[in-house]
Write a protein that holds these residues in place. Structure first.
Motif, mmCIF file in Angstrom:
data_model
loop_
_atom_site.group_PDB
_atom_site.id
_atom_site.type_symbol
_atom_site.label_atom_id
_atom_site.label_comp_id
_atom_site.label_asym_id
_atom_site.label_seq_id
_atom_site.Cartn_x
_atom_site.Cartn_y
_atom_site.Cartn_z
ATOM 1 N N HIS A 1 0.851 -1.187 0.000
ATOM 2 C CA HIS A 1 0.000 0.000 0.000
ATOM 3 C C HIS A 1 0.890 1.242 0.000
ATOM 4 C CE1 HIS A 1 -2.660 -3.118 1.513
ATOM 5 N NE2 HIS A 1 -3.709 -2.316 1.399
ATOM 6 N N THR B 1 -0.051 -2.821 -6.353
ATOM 7 C CA THR B 1 0.047 -1.974 -5.161
ATOM 8 C C THR B 1 -1.229 -1.161 -4.971
ATOM 9 O OG1 THR B 1 2.441 -1.789 -5.375
ATOM 10 C CG2 THR B 1 1.341 -0.114 -4.046
ATOM 11 N N HIS B 2 -1.734 -1.157 -3.748
ATOM 12 C CA HIS B 2 -2.930 -0.386 -3.412
ATOM 13 C C HIS B 2 -2.564 1.091 -3.254
ATOM 14 C CE1 HIS B 2 -5.639 -3.842 -2.217
ATOM 15 N NE2 HIS B 2 -4.458 -4.427 -2.285
ATOM 16 N N LEU C 1 -7.690 -0.897 -7.187
ATOM 17 C CA LEU C 1 -6.978 -0.965 -5.910
ATOM 18 C C LEU C 1 -6.803 0.434 -5.323
ATOM 19 C CD1 LEU C 1 -4.195 -3.594 -6.784
ATOM 20 C CD2 LEU C 1 -6.404 -3.996 -5.694
ATOM 21 N N SER D 1 -8.226 3.316 -2.626
ATOM 22 C CA SER D 1 -9.029 3.673 -1.459
ATOM 23 C C SER D 1 -8.843 5.165 -1.198
ATOM 24 C CB SER D 1 -8.604 2.879 -0.228
ATOM 25 O OG SER D 1 -8.748 1.485 -0.434
#
Length: 295
Positions: free
Chosen positions: A148, A163-164, A200, A202
């Motif tokens: 992340h 990868t987030h 991915l 947020s």
């Protein structure tokens, strides 16, 4: 009661009584241990969960709103509804009794130089890196693993497809930048501005930012740093948290391990750096995190 066989006459009643008492005692001990261990429901499978037996920590963490924008936890502000059209927005995955999720939050402090924390950082299930924190050329001190990455436009770097992106918007144009960075190019062509995998992504909720500023930092300075926001977010994402690469240099500046600091008057910018550092130390002292201070 007596039992007679041949020349021997044995009194077995006390023996049976003692055996019965021992068996009942063992059973009661096991039951009491079971009851004691299950009086407090566990939120994770770790030896020690973050929420175990600490009123101060539980009170402060219970005030948190849901930290990420998601379909499940919709923002109340109508102006933010269009976010849902950008991408399927992920939510924080809740703790589970059958899993222990260990996280490393890696800041960019110059104290990581020469620390040799790399292998330890890579050992974690989740590795959260902040802004432009590099790994290439610094693997021995900061590791190679990134699951992340916390970013906002001015600190952005291209992410690989696995990868987030934890997007921390601080102003309205940030959302426009994110939209342009995720939509396809014209006529379905690849988007040269693509920054991350759109599935991915947020987005940190504005209410969560305000909560960290008001509750954790007591409204000190203008707003929290991305690094400290990542630390508090990790307390909701993870079951165990280890923190690396935080803290100012000897002159009170936030220097970076991957570059030479040119502005010696930077200090901690518009962030309450001293207050953030004190809170990280407090979490360490209360054994909610392990804080690795570097060298």
């Amino acid at each position: 009661m007596y039992f007679k066989r041949g020349k021997f006459r044995v009194h077995i009643s006390p023996l049976l009584s003692i055996t019965a008492i021992v068996l009942v005692s063992i059973l009661l001990w096991n039951l009491s241990g079971y009851t004691f261990c299950h009086q407090e429901s566990r939120l994770c499978a770790c030896h020690k969960c973050l929420t175990d037996s600490d009123p101060w920590f539980n009170d402060i963490i219970s005030e948190s709103p849901k930290p990420l924008m998601s379909q499940k936890h919709k923002p109340s502000e109508e102006d933010f509804n269009w976010w849902k059209t950008i991408t399927p927005i992920a939510d924080v995955e809740e703790p589970r009794p059958d899993r222990c999720r260990r996280c490393a939050v890696v800041g960019n402090s110059g104290n990581l130089r020469g620390s040799q924390y790399g292998p330890l950082i890579d050992f974690h299930d989740i590795v959260i890196r902040v802004n432009r924190g590099r790994t290439k050329g610094f693997e021995r001190d900061v590791g190679t693993k990134t699951t992340h990455r916390v970013m906002y436009p001015e600190s952005s770097t291209r992410l690989d497809n696995k990868t987030h992106l934890l997007f921390f918007p601080f102003k309205t144009p940030d959302f426009l930048w994110l939209l342009k960075s995720l939509i396809p190019g014209e006529n379905g062509a690849p988007n040269s501005n693509k920054i991350a995998n759109k599935d991915l992504v947020s987005i940190l909720h504005p209410a969560f930012m305000k909560y960290v500023h008001d509750v954790w930092l007591r409204k000190k300075a203008a707003y929290p740093s991305t690094g400290f926001l990542a630390v508090v977010l990790s307390l909701l994402m993870c079951d165990e948290v280890n923190v690396f690469g935080f803290g100012a240099d000897s002159e009170g500046n936030w220097s970076h391990y991957f570059e030479i600091l040119k502005n010696k008057r930077l200090k901690t910018g518009g962030h309450p750096g001293e207050e953030e550092y004190k809170m990280i130390v407090k979490l360490h002292m209360k054994k909610k995190i392990v804080f690795f201070k570097g060298w």
